[in-house]
Scaffold this motif. Structure first.
Motif, PDB file in Angstrom:
ATOM      1  N   ASP A  54       0.830  -1.182   0.068  1.00 50.21           N
ATOM      2  CA  ASP A  54       0.117  -0.071  -0.115  1.00 50.21           C
ATOM      3  C   ASP A  54       0.801   1.208  -0.188  1.00 50.21           C
ATOM      4  OD1 ASP A  54      -2.266  -1.312   0.054  1.00 50.21           O
ATOM      5  OD2 ASP A  54      -2.822  -1.289   2.085  1.00 50.21           O
ATOM      6  N   GLY A  55       0.647   2.131  -0.622  1.00 44.85           N
ATOM      7  CA  GLY A  55       1.266   3.405  -1.033  1.00 44.85           C
ATOM      8  C   GLY A  55       2.511   3.671  -1.763  1.00 44.85           C
ATOM      9  N   TRP A  56       2.867   2.407  -2.177  1.00 49.16           N
ATOM     10  CA  TRP A  56       3.987   2.369  -3.070  1.00 49.16           C
ATOM     11  C   TRP A  56       3.789   2.355  -4.480  1.00 49.16           C
ATOM     12  CZ3 TRP A  56       9.163   2.331  -1.364  1.00 49.16           C
ATOM     13  CH2 TRP A  56       9.466   2.137   0.011  1.00 49.16           C
ATOM     14  N   LYS A  57       4.817   2.886  -5.378  1.00 51.98           N
ATOM     15  CA  LYS A  57       4.578   2.966  -6.749  1.00 51.98           C
ATOM     16  C   LYS A  57       5.720   2.591  -7.336  1.00 51.98           C
ATOM     17  CE  LYS A  57       1.903   7.183  -6.276  1.00 51.98           C
ATOM     18  NZ  LYS A  57       1.989   7.429  -4.795  1.00 51.98           N
ATOM     19  N   THR A  58       5.665   2.216  -8.853  1.00 51.82           N
ATOM     20  CA  THR A  58       6.710   1.840  -9.481  1.00 51.82           C
ATOM     21  C   THR A  58       6.621   2.363 -10.656  1.00 51.82           C
ATOM     22  OG1 THR A  58       8.324  -0.025 -10.042  1.00 51.82           O
ATOM     23  CG2 THR A  58       5.874  -0.259 -10.384  1.00 51.82           C
ATOM     24  N   TYR A  59       7.592   2.287 -11.820  1.00 47.17           N
ATOM     25  CA  TYR A  59       7.842   3.098 -12.962  1.00 47.17           C
ATOM     26  C   TYR A  59       7.589   2.488 -14.083  1.00 47.17           C
ATOM     27  CZ  TYR A  59       9.976   6.276  -9.692  1.00 47.17           C
ATOM     28  OH  TYR A  59       9.825   6.889  -8.408  1.00 47.17           O
ATOM     29  N   TRP A  60       7.010   3.352 -15.070  1.00 41.41           N
ATOM     30  CA  TRP A  60       6.755   2.889 -16.739  1.00 41.41           C
ATOM     31  C   TRP A  60       8.258   2.842 -17.331  1.00 41.41           C
ATOM     32  CZ3 TRP A  60       5.714   6.561 -20.890  1.00 41.41           C
ATOM     33  CH2 TRP A  60       5.189   6.114 -22.087  1.00 41.41           C
ATOM     34  N   ARG A  61       8.084   2.560 -18.527  1.00 43.89           N
ATOM     35  CA  ARG A  61       9.338   2.327 -19.274  1.00 43.89           C
ATOM     36  C   ARG A  61       9.953   3.518 -19.554  1.00 43.89           C
ATOM     37  NH1 ARG A  61       5.693   1.978 -23.877  1.00 43.89           N
ATOM     38  NH2 ARG A  61       6.197   4.116 -25.041  1.00 43.89           N
ATOM     39  N   ALA A  62       9.284   4.549 -19.479  1.00 45.04           N
ATOM     40  CA  ALA A  62      10.018   6.207 -19.316  1.00 45.04           C
ATOM     41  C   ALA A  62       9.630   7.076 -18.150  1.00 45.04           C
ATOM     42  CB  ALA A  62       9.357   6.669 -20.738  1.00 45.04           C
ATOM     43  N   PRO A  63      10.114   6.515 -17.196  1.00 45.78           N
ATOM     44  CA  PRO A  63       9.777   6.975 -15.783  1.00 45.78           C
ATOM     45  C   PRO A  63       9.591   8.310 -15.497  1.00 45.78           C
ATOM     46  CG  PRO A  63      12.082   6.554 -15.654  1.00 45.78           C
ATOM     47  CD  PRO A  63      11.610   6.500 -17.073  1.00 45.78           C
ATOM     48  N   GLY A  64      10.156   9.561 -16.370  1.00 47.32           N
ATOM     49  CA  GLY A  64       9.934  10.973 -15.965  1.00 47.32           C
ATOM     50  C   GLY A  64      11.219  11.292 -15.137  1.00 47.32           C
ATOM     51  N   ASP A  65      11.306  12.640 -14.681  1.00 47.30           N
ATOM     52  CA  ASP A  65      12.491  13.042 -14.122  1.00 47.30           C
ATOM     53  C   ASP A  65      12.800  12.627 -12.899  1.00 47.30           C
ATOM     54  OD1 ASP A  65      12.747  14.630 -16.333  1.00 47.30           O
ATOM     55  OD2 ASP A  65      12.323  16.661 -15.149  1.00 47.30           O
ATOM     56  N   ALA A  66      11.798  11.952 -11.945  1.00 46.90           N
ATOM     57  CA  ALA A  66      11.956  11.582 -10.726  1.00 46.90           C
ATOM     58  C   ALA A  66      12.125   9.979 -10.674  1.00 46.90           C
ATOM     59  CB  ALA A  66      10.844  12.034  -9.806  1.00 46.90           C
ATOM     60  N   GLY A  67      12.066   9.353 -11.993  1.00 49.76           N
ATOM     61  CA  GLY A  67      12.001   7.763 -11.751  1.00 49.76           C
ATOM     62  C   GLY A  67      13.240   6.965 -12.154  1.00 49.76           C
ATOM     63  N   ILE A  68      12.974   5.751 -11.931  1.00 48.14           N
ATOM     64  CA  ILE A  68      14.123   4.816 -12.345  1.00 48.14           C
ATOM     65  C   ILE A  68      13.669   3.866 -13.423  1.00 48.14           C
ATOM     66  CG2 ILE A  68      15.569   2.910 -11.550  1.00 48.14           C
ATOM     67  CD1 ILE A  68      15.340   4.183  -8.733  1.00 48.14           C
ATOM     68  N   PRO A  69      14.222   3.938 -14.548  1.00 49.88           N
ATOM     69  CA  PRO A  69      13.605   2.991 -15.642  1.00 49.88           C
ATOM     70  C   PRO A  69      13.810   1.489 -15.242  1.00 49.88           C
ATOM     71  CG  PRO A  69      15.668   3.966 -16.340  1.00 49.88           C
ATOM     72  CD  PRO A  69      15.489   4.648 -15.120  1.00 49.88           C
ATOM     73  N   PRO A  70      12.666   0.599 -15.674  1.00 53.38           N
ATOM     74  CA  PRO A  70      13.169  -0.755 -15.172  1.00 53.38           C
ATOM     75  C   PRO A  70      13.735  -1.309 -16.321  1.00 53.38           C
ATOM     76  CG  PRO A  70      10.960  -0.458 -16.296  1.00 53.38           C
ATOM     77  CD  PRO A  70      11.426   0.990 -16.132  1.00 53.38           C
ATOM     78  N   ALA A  71      14.926  -2.575 -15.882  1.00 53.16           N
ATOM     79  CA  ALA A  71      15.480  -3.218 -16.950  1.00 53.16           C
ATOM     80  C   ALA A  71      15.177  -4.768 -16.561  1.00 53.16           C
ATOM     81  CB  ALA A  71      17.009  -3.022 -16.153  1.00 53.16           C
ATOM     82  N   PHE A  72      15.348  -5.303 -17.861  1.00 62.93           N
ATOM     83  CA  PHE A  72      15.055  -6.745 -17.625  1.00 62.93           C
ATOM     84  C   PHE A  72      16.235  -7.600 -18.066  1.00 62.93           C
ATOM     85  CE2 PHE A  72      11.197  -4.463 -18.450  1.00 62.93           C
ATOM     86  CZ  PHE A  72      10.136  -5.312 -17.912  1.00 62.93           C
ATOM     87  N   ASN A  73      16.601  -8.462 -17.292  1.00 64.98           N
ATOM     88  CA  ASN A  73      18.064  -9.312 -17.604  1.00 64.98           C
ATOM     89  C   ASN A  73      17.310 -10.536 -17.455  1.00 64.98           C
ATOM     90  OD1 ASN A  73      20.286 -10.771 -17.425  1.00 64.98           O
ATOM     91  ND2 ASN A  73      21.419  -9.365 -16.220  1.00 64.98           N
ATOM     92  N   TRP A  74      17.549 -11.193 -18.799  1.00 63.72           N
ATOM     93  CA  TRP A  74      17.097 -12.679 -19.197  1.00 63.72           C
ATOM     94  C   TRP A  74      18.241 -13.743 -19.140  1.00 63.72           C
ATOM     95  CZ3 TRP A  74      11.952 -12.813 -18.850  1.00 63.72           C
ATOM     96  CH2 TRP A  74      11.037 -11.747 -19.370  1.00 63.72           C
TER      97      TRP A  74
END
Length: 269
Positions: A54-74
């Motif tokens: 509850d209350g937590w958020k995560t980021y889209w592929r282009a996260p905006g100035d305050a975000g961390i972009p997700p990365a996928f390692n397969w």
């Protein structure tokens, strides 16, 4: 985000761990792998579902100035030739005076999986690096493992719902093209994009992606005049030297109160 009910049987063989053992907030996000179905061309449709406390958020592929972009390692996956990730329409959040783009509560990310040997099971080993934020922001690595061996072609409701939540294409939204002017700035390039697109409802936000992972794009300012939405931003490379852009690889996402539109490419003004 719409939430879809999931049968417990659809969730399988997963592990999730925090990125840093010293992280004082624990692990506010977990990830599960959802087995889906096989398409006529042999492509497997699956998904990774991220659940946030509850209350937590995560980021889209282009996260905006305050975000961390997700990365996928397969790395370590078996019988895996390639994976394409689909992104449901994100939300825009205010964060410490800046704008971020992402998801709250739960998000299902559909995967289009190509197997090296069609018809054989695919063993997934995924290290998903994401940023999560509440009062503070921390990185996490969610480790997801499982074997995908779909035997049918019936869509799974949770994945089908996530696919339906994607932004409209330009054609679906009745949008025209994007005309963009690019000029030098002190640190990179300025871009002004004129987007011909019907109103998406409420306050509209535009996210510009340069089409290159090594180029950061600032938060865009957007103004509308009739059927034209004008967005301005700065593009800054993470290294010195000349910056060459492929206009056809650039991406413009309009996020409105009623829907979102994903437009690819722009032409010179």
């Amino acid at each position: 985000m719409k939430s879809s009910s999931l049968c417990a049987a659809a969730l399988f063989a997963i592990t999730s761990t925090a990125a840093f053992a010293a992280d004082p907030v624990g692990a506010p996000a977990t990830a599960t792998l959802i087995e889906g179905w096989q398409q006529a061309d042999g492509t497997i449709v699956s998904a990774v579902q991220i659940t946030l406390e509850d209350g937590w958020k995560t980021y889209w592929r282009a996260p905006g100035d305050a975000g961390i972009p997700p990365a996928f390692n397969w790395n370590g996956s078996r019988n895996l030739a390639g994976v394409a990730v689909s992104w449901p329409t994100p939300k825009v959040f205010g964060q410490n005076g800046m704008r971020s783009v992402g998801y709250a509560n739960r998000v299902t990310l559909p995967l289009s999986i190509a197997a090296k040997r069609s018809g054989k099971p695919v063993q997934i080993k995924l290290a998903l690096e994401i940023g999560v934020c509440k009062d503070i922001c921390v990185p996490q690595t969610l480790k997801v493992t499982g074997t995908i061996a779909p035997s049918g072609n019936t869509p799974v409701p949770a994945i089908a719902a996530a696919l339906a939540e994607r932004p409209y294409t330009a054609s679906e939204a009745g949008a025209g093209g994007v005309v963009c002017a690019i000029s030098p700035s002190e640190d990179g390039l300025n871009i002004t994009a004129h987007i011909t697109v019907p109103h998406a409802g409420g306050t509209e936000f535009v996210v510009i992606e340069a089409g290159r992972a090594d180029v950061w794009v600032s938060e865009a300012t957007a103004t509308r005049s009739g059927s034209t939405l004008t967005a301005k931003a700065e593009m800054i490379p993470n290294r010195k030297g000349a910056l060459a852009l492929d206009r056809s690889a650039m991406r413009f996402t309009v996020l409105g109160a009623s829907h979102a539109v994903d437009i690819k490419g722009c032409t010179p003004s």
